[in-house]
Enzyme design. Structure first.
Site, mmCIF file in Angstrom:
data_model
loop_
_atom_site.group_PDB
_atom_site.id
_atom_site.type_symbol
_atom_site.label_atom_id
_atom_site.label_comp_id
_atom_site.label_asym_id
_atom_site.label_seq_id
_atom_site.Cartn_x
_atom_site.Cartn_y
_atom_site.Cartn_z
ATOM 1 C CG ASP A 51 -1.937 1.097 1.065
ATOM 2 O OD1 ASP A 51 -2.274 1.606 -0.051
ATOM 3 O OD2 ASP A 51 -2.750 1.195 1.932
ATOM 4 C CG ASP A 64 -3.436 3.735 -2.401
ATOM 5 O OD1 ASP A 64 -4.092 2.544 -2.304
ATOM 6 O OD2 ASP A 64 -2.898 4.315 -1.532
#
Length: 449
Positions: A324, A367
């Site tokens: 992440d 993301d």
């Protein structure tokens, strides 16, 4: 490259021309063979007819002799009638000569058989004289046939007594001169027969030779046509049938065609292969687009989900690493979405470069990234520590295009997951632990996490 090979049209034209020529030659050979065979039959037939003519002439002459002898010995008028029935009605001698002249006009046997007929006619004069003498000697001239009445006896014969006339009549048909004339007839017939046999033999040999040549040509043409059929069958099999079977298998197997066979089929194969390659390229492009993220060019979420169905803790050893990007929303807000896209690309490229080619890097969210590391278990923590260190060190080095990037990473192994939980849930718990601890790091899932 221009295709080369034998055209089906050329092969067909060659086959048609060869078939037409061989058929014409075959028909000519059959006609010639039939004609020569007919000539051979006619020659044999004429020979048998000629031989019969000779026998008929000689037999008719002997028959006349027999009748005249029986008449002058017995005086039975029936023999005289049989004699003239042969001479005037049956005419076997004349018919024999005419038949021979019809079939053997230019051979020496014809004048010989004509001579035999002349000798037989001369002998008849003796026979008619004997019968006239007998009729006069017996006083039965009123019973005599017209031909006998026309016979003129010499003065010496007329002066004989009745008994002497009868005796002379019998003597005339058994005398040496009479037998000499009969032998002359037989000699002419024998010479004629020999001459005819020589001629017939020569004709038979010539006809047989021509027949054998025609029959040989017929056999040669027949063998050639058989060879032509075999040749055409082989060519059809190798130039048409086998390539078509190969093409059918290629279509069933979804493969390109093997360029082979006749020129037309080669061109067909090349055209098909060109279309096939274009379709394959388009299909690969579509498959790539369907399987890869458009921005980062790594596997997308759909592929990730399918891979997770295949690689599950129950039947495979693997590690799942989830990433992440820290504070990605802030990067977008501060530097803009274009820079945000560059950040995502750099993260994807870095992850892809560090892991093995057999592993599966995926973008699973805005993301969020994940890597399925195959053939791995919890004994490889050290290796993953090294990989994560290399990734974070590489991303910390910002440049003019992208700022410094940090990641939160969660790692789970298929041989060390929580009961009742998926490996993704375990990796996500490890990721959450990193975020809770201040981000910019990695953590391995354990039941203590």
């Amino acid at each position: 490259m221009k295709s080369q090979g034998l055209r089906i049209s050329t092969l067909s034209l060659i086959s048609i021309i060869a078939t037409v020529i061989s058929t014409i030659v075959l028909v000519i050979s059959i006609v010639q063979c039939s004609a020569e065979f007919q000539k051979l039959k006619v020659t044999i037939k004429h020979y048998m007819g000629g031989e019969g003519a000779f026998r008929n002439l000689e037999g008719a002459s002997d028959y006349l002799t027999e009748q005249v002898r029986l008449f002058v010995v017995t005086g039975d008028i029936r023999y005289e009638k049989l004699y003239f029935n042969e001479v005037n009605t049956n005419k076997r001698r004349e018919l024999a000569v005419e038949g021979l002249k019809e079939h053997y006009e230019n051979i020496e046997a014809v004048p010989l058989i004509a001579k035999a007929l002349n000798l037989s006619n001369e002998l008849m004069q003796t026979e008619l004289r004997a019968m006239r003498l007998y009729f006069e000697g017996t006083g039965r001239m009123d019973e005599a046939a017209p031909e006998i009445k026309e016979v003129t006896l010499s003065m010496q014969d007329q002066e004989l007594s009745p008994e002497e006339k009868v005796k002379l009549a019998r003597k005339l048909v058994v005398s040496e001169s009479y037998h000499a004339q009969k032998q002359g007839i037989r000699d002419c017939v024998s010479l004629s027969l020999i001459n005819m046999e020589d001629y017939a033999h020569h004709e038979n040999v010539a006809n047989t030779t021509r027949f054998e040549k025609s029959f040989l040509m017929l056999n040669v043409v027949g063998v050639f046509m058989i060879f032509l059929q075999v040749f055409m069958t082989v060519f059809i099999v190798y130039l048409i049938v086998r390539p078509l079977k190969s093409y059918n298998r290629s279509i069933s197997d979804g493969k390109s065609f093997d360029v082979r066979g006749a020129l037309e089929l080669r061109k067909l194969a090349e055209s098909y292969n060109s279309v096939f390659e274009d379709n394959q390229a388009n299909l690969n492009l579509l498959r790539h687009k369907a399987e890869h993220d458009a921005l980062t060019n790594i596997y997308n979420r759909n592929v990730f989900d399918r891979l997770m169905d295949v690689y599950n803790p129950g039947n495979a050893r693997f590690a799942l690493i989830v990433f992440d990007v820290d504070f990605f929303k802030g990067i977008n807000d501060t530097h803009g979405h274009k820079t945000g896209d560059l950040v995502l690309k750099k993260v994807a490229d870095t992850i892809k470069s560090v892991f093995r080619k057999s592993d599966f890097p995926c973008r699973i969210g805005g993301d969020e990234f994940a890597v399925i590391m195959v053939n791995s278990d919890s004994t490889q923590e050290a290796m993953l520590n090294d990989i994560c260190t290399r990734i974070t060190n590489s991303l910390r080095q910002g440049d003019d295009t992208v700022p410094e990037i940090t990641l939160s990473i969660g790692i789970a192994f298929s041989d060390n997951i929580e009961d009742g939980a998926t490996i993704y849930e375990c990796a996500d718990k490890a990721l959450y632990h990193v975020k809770k601890s201040g981000r910019n790091g990695w953590s391995f899932f354990s039941r203590k996490v």
